[in-house]
Design a protein around this motif. Structure first.
Motif: not given
Length: 216
Positions: A33-57
């Motif tokens: 349930g950590l993809l929804e809103s909550g305490q983990a939302e901000a750090p996970l969003s930052g993490f996957f933003a960089e992962v997605f940016r580095a692996n667009p394909g």
């Protein structure tokens, strides 16, 4: 990948990125349930933003299992912040099949320009968490330097929220300098050119981190 080791996988990802394991990590987080809103939302969003940016394909395949599922806020924000052609296409696909209220918000998000790490306003401790998530994915000094620059706000009397951000910044830099050699090196380098107030706090952090390591 399991619920027990996914946190360690995230915090050490920058040391040896393994994009082949990203799909499994997202699935574990979704099950918790950590993809929804909550305490983990901000750090996970930052993490996957960089992962997605580095692996667009690979973005389209990673988000495919979550099309039509509501409240995947971490994925929405990460796609938007990555802001590649591929991530924006994926965000559009999610909007097309999202529940009505979410679809409207996602289309508005998709039509707006996200802030960069260098320019994003830091108006809450959650933004600091977002920046740490970015660091864990990339190992870049940029988000860490932005966090360091907030530490002196802890001494600004009369503004409770500003002091809260400053205190949170100082505590997080201290904790991560003890755990991550990369953060320690960034702190050491920044201390050479920091303003007096920031330098004093960085010197204190370095002393504490080195003392903690000496006890190991």
């Amino acid at each position: 990948m399991s619920a027990q080791n996914v946190e360690a996988w995230i915090s050490s990802y920058y040391l040896a990125p393994k994009p082949d394991e990203v799909a499994d990590a997202i699935a574990v987080l979704a099950a918790k349930g950590l993809l929804e809103s909550g305490q983990a939302e901000a750090p996970l969003s930052g993490f996957f933003a960089e992962v997605f940016r580095a692996n667009p394909g690979r973005v389209e395949d990673w988000v495919q299992p979550y099309l039509g599922l509501p409240k995947r806020f971490v994925i929405y924000t990460a796609l938007w912040m990555a802001h590649s052609r591929e991530s924006m296409f994926a965000l559009g696909r999610m909007a097309d099949v999202a529940p009505f209220e979410e679809a409207t918000a996602l289309r508005v998000m998709r039509g707006s320009l996200p802030p960069s790490i260098e320019s994003m306003p830091i108006d809450s401790p959650a933004t600091l968490d977002f920046l740490w998530g970015c660091f864990f994915a990339s190992g870049s000094e940029v988000p860490v330097l932005r966090i360091i620059d907030q530490m002196k706000l802890a001494d600004r009397q009369g503004d409770a929220n500003t002091m809260l951000i400053g205190g949170a910044a100082q505590r997080s830099v201290s904790a991560n300098a003890k755990q991550h050699e990369r953060v320690m090196s960034i702190v050491k380098e920044r201390a050479k050119t920091a303003d007096p107030d920031t330098k004093a706090k960085l010197d204190e952090i370095l002393s504490a981190a080195e003392a903690a390591r000496a006890k190991k």
